[in-house]
Design an enzyme around this catalytic site. Structure first.
Site, PDB file in Angstrom:
ATOM      1  N   GLN A 111      24.293   1.341  60.098  1.00  0.00           N
ATOM      2  CA  GLN A 111      23.922  -0.030  59.734  1.00  0.00           C
ATOM      3  C   GLN A 111      24.952  -1.051  60.237  1.00  0.00           C
ATOM      4  O   GLN A 111      24.588  -2.184  60.561  1.00  0.00           O
ATOM      5  CB  GLN A 111      23.773  -0.118  58.213  1.00  0.00           C
ATOM      6  CG  GLN A 111      22.886  -1.247  57.732  1.00  0.00           C
ATOM      7  CD  GLN A 111      21.405  -0.914  57.752  1.00  0.00           C
ATOM      8  OE1 GLN A 111      21.000   0.161  57.354  1.00  0.00           O
ATOM      9  NE2 GLN A 111      20.599  -1.843  58.220  1.00  0.00           N
ATOM     10  N   LYS A 114      23.993  -1.664  63.907  1.00  0.00           N
ATOM     11  CA  LYS A 114      22.657  -2.259  63.955  1.00  0.00           C
ATOM     12  C   LYS A 114      22.731  -3.727  63.537  1.00  0.00           C
ATOM     13  O   LYS A 114      22.198  -4.613  64.215  1.00  0.00           O
ATOM     14  CB  LYS A 114      21.753  -1.482  62.993  1.00  0.00           C
ATOM     15  CG  LYS A 114      20.318  -1.956  62.955  1.00  0.00           C
ATOM     16  CD  LYS A 114      19.542  -1.416  61.759  1.00  0.00           C
ATOM     17  CE  LYS A 114      19.620   0.081  61.586  1.00  0.00           C
ATOM     18  NZ  LYS A 114      18.572   0.601  60.666  1.00  0.00           N
ATOM     19  N   LYS A 126      24.777   0.838  52.647  1.00  0.00           N
ATOM     20  CA  LYS A 126      23.546   1.587  52.355  1.00  0.00           C
ATOM     21  C   LYS A 126      23.687   2.200  50.974  1.00  0.00           C
ATOM     22  O   LYS A 126      24.798   2.442  50.505  1.00  0.00           O
ATOM     23  CB  LYS A 126      23.356   2.712  53.371  1.00  0.00           C
ATOM     24  CG  LYS A 126      21.931   3.185  53.482  1.00  0.00           C
ATOM     25  CD  LYS A 126      21.168   2.356  54.505  1.00  0.00           C
ATOM     26  CE  LYS A 126      19.719   2.736  54.584  1.00  0.00           C
ATOM     27  NZ  LYS A 126      19.069   2.109  55.744  1.00  0.00           N
ATOM     28  N   ASP A 166      14.238   1.182  51.851  1.00  0.00           N
ATOM     29  CA  ASP A 166      14.297   2.218  52.888  1.00  0.00           C
ATOM     30  C   ASP A 166      13.265   3.262  52.440  1.00  0.00           C
ATOM     31  O   ASP A 166      12.356   2.927  51.664  1.00  0.00           O
ATOM     32  CB  ASP A 166      15.729   2.798  52.998  1.00  0.00           C
ATOM     33  CG  ASP A 166      15.965   3.594  54.283  1.00  0.00           C
ATOM     34  OD1 ASP A 166      16.253   2.993  55.325  1.00  0.00           O
ATOM     35  OD2 ASP A 166      15.839   4.847  54.258  1.00  0.00           O
TER      36      ASP A 166
HETATM   37  N1  GLU Z   1      16.482   0.173  55.533  1.00  0.00           N
HETATM   38  C1  GLU Z   1      16.296  -0.667  56.673  1.00  0.00           C
HETATM   39  C2  GLU Z   1      17.185  -0.221  57.793  1.00  0.00           C
HETATM   40  O1  GLU Z   1      17.384   0.980  57.953  1.00  0.00           O
HETATM   41  C3  GLU Z   1      16.378  -2.152  56.338  1.00  0.00           C
HETATM   42  C4  GLU Z   1      17.594  -2.576  55.619  1.00  0.00           C
HETATM   43  C5  GLU Z   1      17.555  -4.034  55.150  1.00  0.00           C
HETATM   44  O2  GLU Z   1      16.552  -4.701  55.323  1.00  0.00           O
HETATM   45  O3  GLU Z   1      18.577  -4.448  54.598  1.00  0.00           O
HETATM   46  O4  GLU Z   1      17.687  -0.969  58.571  1.00  0.00           O
END
Ligand code: GLU
Length: 445
Positions: A111, A114, A126, A166
Site C-alpha cells: 500500500q 501504491k 492495512k 478490502d
Molecule cells: N483495499 C483497497 C486496496 O487494496 C483499497 C484501500 C482504500 O481504499 O483505502 O488498495
C-alpha cells in the site's frame, strides 16, 4: 539480490519469521531497487531501507463478539500503520479467515508504494481480522464490527489513519464501523473511513473504482503497442467488487469477459458474462457463483482446475494473493494471453511474474493497476474535507486521469533504468523514490 539490499531482506526474514507473504512483497520491491541504489547510493544512507521495511506502528487486539446463538467468539484484529511520510495511513480492512500479521504486513507494505503512485498525499497502512463474514447474519456482522471498532477507534482519525474496505469488507461493514466510530467519538468525522454509503459521505465511483482502474490500466498498456481491448477475450478471477467492475469496464470498452470465480469453482460463460445476473447473485443475494450457472443456460461451473486454463487474450486476476502460479502462467501464455493486469494484491507468484516477464507480455503489478480503488478513496476524503459531492462523470474522469498518470510514471521510471516495458520495476521505483525523498526530508523518524 546482493549488497545492502540483500542484508535488509535477510533482516526482514529474520525479524518476521514465517510471514511468507510479507517476505515475498519486500523481496519484489528490494530487487527492483538494486539499480536505484547503485545509481543513487544516498537512498541507502540513514538506514532508509531498514526504516522503510519496519512498520511505524503495529496494533494487534482481541475482538470478542457474540453470535446469534449466544456463543462467544474471539477474533484477532490488526492495524499495521506502515508509513506516513506522504500522508495519513491509508488502506483497507480485510475480514477473512486467512488473515494474520504477515498478510496484513504484506498488504500494508504494498500500500505504501501504491498510494505513493497515486500522488494524492496518502501514507500506507492495512488492517483486518480473521473473522469470516460468510454465512453470518447482518446482526452478527454488526456486533463483530462494533467490537472491532471499539478498539480501533482510538488509533484512527481523518488526519491519522483512514481505513476502507478490502476482501470481506464492503458497504455494509463500513456502515457498521462508521456508526460505532461516530458513537464513540461523538463526532461526525466523515473522513475517518472511505467506501461510505452515498447518502452519508461516500463518493460516486468508489464502488467501481478498483475494477475500472485495472481495466483502464490494461487499456493504457495496450495503447503503447497501438492496440486496444476491443474484441479481446478476457478471463477474470474472483466475483467480488473488483471482479464485477473489471467485467463492467471491460464490456464498456468492447472486450468480452467470459469467466469469474469464487472458492467453489470458476464459471465459463462463452456468450459473455451477464453482468446484471452476476450483480444480482453476488451483490444482492450474497450468493455463490453456482447460483449464476443455475440461472444462465450455456454457462458452466468448473469445480476442479483453474480459471487460468481458459484460453484468453487478457487475464485480470481479481481474487487474492498468489492465486496465479508458475504453472497457470505457462498455461495462459500457451493459450495466447498477451496482457495481465492485476486487480487483486500480489495475485501472481514470483514464478508467474518471471514467466510473464520473460515472455515479454504486458504485465502490470497490482500496486500500479489496482490503485484506482485507493485513489478514489482519496477523492472521497477530498470531497469530505470540502463538504461537497461530485457527480459520477467528474469522479470517473479524475480516476481515469490518475490511472493514466500512474501508467506513465511506471513507463518513465522503467525507461530511465533501461528496462522499457518493465512495469514491476517502473511501479516499484516510481513509488519508492516519492516516499524515500520525503523520508529524507523528514529526517530520522
Ligand atoms: N483495499 C483497497 C486496496 O487494496 C483499497 C484501500 C482504500 O481504499 O483505502 O488498495
Amino acid at each position: 539480490m546482493q549488497g545492502v539490499v540483500e542484508k535488509v531482506y535477510e533482516r526482514v526474514v529474520d525479524r518476521n519469521r514465517g510471514e511468507a507473504e510479507f517476505h515475498q512483497a519486500v523481496r519484489e520491491v528490494l530487487e527492483s531497487l538494486e539499480p536505484v541504489i547503485t545509481k543513487h547510493p544516498s537512498y541507502a544512507e540513514g538506514a532508509l531501507l531498514e526504516r522503510l521495511v519496519e512498520p511505524e506502528r503495529q496494533i494487534i487486539f482481541r475482538v470478542p463478539w457474540v453470535d446469534d446463538a449466544g456463543e462467544v467468539h474471539v477474533q484477532r484484529g490488526f492495524r499495521i500503520e506502515f508509513n506516513s511520510a506522504l500522508g495519513p495511513y491509508k488502506g483497507g480492512l480485510r475480514f477473512h479467515p486467512s488473515v494474520n500479521a504477515g498478510i496484513i504486513k504484506f498488504l500494508g507494505f504494498e500500500q505504501i508504494f501504491k498510494n505513493a503512485l497515486t500522488a494524492q498525499g496518502i501514507g500506507g497502512g492495512k488492517g483486518g481480522s480473521d473473522f469470516d463474514p460468510h454465512g453470518r447474519s447482518d446482526a452478527e456482522v454488526m456486533r463483530f464490527c462494533q467490537s472491532f471498532m471499539t478498539e480501533l477507534a482510538r488509533h484512527i482519525g481523518p488526519s491519522t489513519d483512514v481505513p476502507a474496505g478490502d476482501i470481506g469488507v464492503g458497504g455494509r461493514e463500513i456502515g457498521y464501523l462508521f456508526g460505532q466510530y461516530k458513537r464513540l467519538r461523538n463526532a461526525y468525522d466523515a473522513g475517518v473511513l472511505t467506501g461510505k454509503g452515498l447518502t452519508w459521505g461516500g463518493s460516486l465511483v468508489r464502488t467501481e473504482a478498483t475494477g475500472y482502474g485495472t481495466v483502464l490500466f490494461a487499456q493504457s498498456m495496450l495503447a503503447t503497442k497501438g492496440q486496444s481491448l476491443e474484441g479481446k477475450r478476457v478471463a477474470v478471477s474472483g466475483a467480488g467488487n473488483v471482479a464485477i467492475y473489471a467485467i463492467e469496464k471491460a464490456q464498456q470498452l468492447g472486450a468480452a469477459p467470459i469467466t469469474f470465480s469464487d472458492s467453489s469453482g470458476y464459471v465459463v460463460d462463452e456468450a459473455g458474462v451477464d453482468l446484471d445476473l452476476l450483480k444480482q447473485v453476488k451483490e444482492v443475494e450474497r450468493g455463490r457463483v453456482k447460483d449464476y450457472v443455475d440461472r444462465r443456460p450455456g454457462a458452466r461451473l468448473v469445480v476442479d482446475g483453474s480459471v487460468w486454463d481458459v484460453p484468453v487474450d487478457v487475464a485480470l486476476p481479481c481474487a487474492t494473493q498468489n492465486e496465479l502460479d508458475g504453472a497457470a502462467a505457462a498455461t495462459l501464455l500457451r493459450g495466447g494471453c498477451a496482457v495481465v493486469a492485476e486487480g487483486a494484491n500480489m495475485p501472481s507468484t514470483p514464478e508467474a511474474v518471471a514467466a510473464f516477464q520473460s515472455a515479454g507480455i504486458l504485465y502490470a503489478p497490482g500496486k500500479a493497476s489496482n490503485a484506482g480503488g485507493v485513489a478514489t478513496s482519496a477523492l472521497e476524503m477530498e470531497q469530505n474535507a470540502g463538504r461537497t459531492r461530485w457527480d459520477f462523470d467528474t469522479a470517473e474522469s479524475k480516476l481515469a486521469a490518475i490511472m493514466s498518470d500512474i501508467h506513465d510514471s511506471c513507463v518513465t521510471a522503467a525507461d530511465e533504468y533501461g528496462r522499457p516495458g518493465d512495469y514491476v520495476l517502473g511501479a516499484n521505483v516510481a513509488g519508492f523514490t516519492r516516499v524515500a525523498d520525503v523520508m529524507i526530508a523528514h529526517g530520522i523518524v
